[in-house]
Write a protein that holds these residues in place. Structure first.
Motif: not given
Length: 70
Positions: A15, A31, A37, A39, A47-49, A53, A64, A67
């Motif tokens: 990211c 973040q 977005p 985690r 991890r993030w999609q 991102v 999201n 979130r």
């Protein structure tokens, strides 16, 4: 095998690289920006999609539910 972009997940380092930031800046600041977005619920390293991102960075955040539920 090529993974479709909507299924790709990125680490904090990936990211940060995409956003052209230092990993420490990403972890300490980016973040936590409202609307960034959430985690993914994957055990281990955060991890993030990737698609979420990228869309956030381009000013087109996707909905999201993770979130919103947090």
């Amino acid at each position: 095998m090529t993974v479709p972009f909507e299924l790709v997940v990125w680490s904090a380092e990936e990211c940060a690289e995409y956003l052209r930031q230092a990993p420490a800046t990403f972890l300490k600041r980016t973040q936590h920006i409202p609307g960034f977005p959430a985690r993914l619920p994957i055990p281990g390293q955060p991890r993030w999609q990737a698609q979420a991102v990228a869309e956030w960075a381009l000013g087109r955040p996707t909905s999201n539910p993770q979130r919103e539920a947090a």
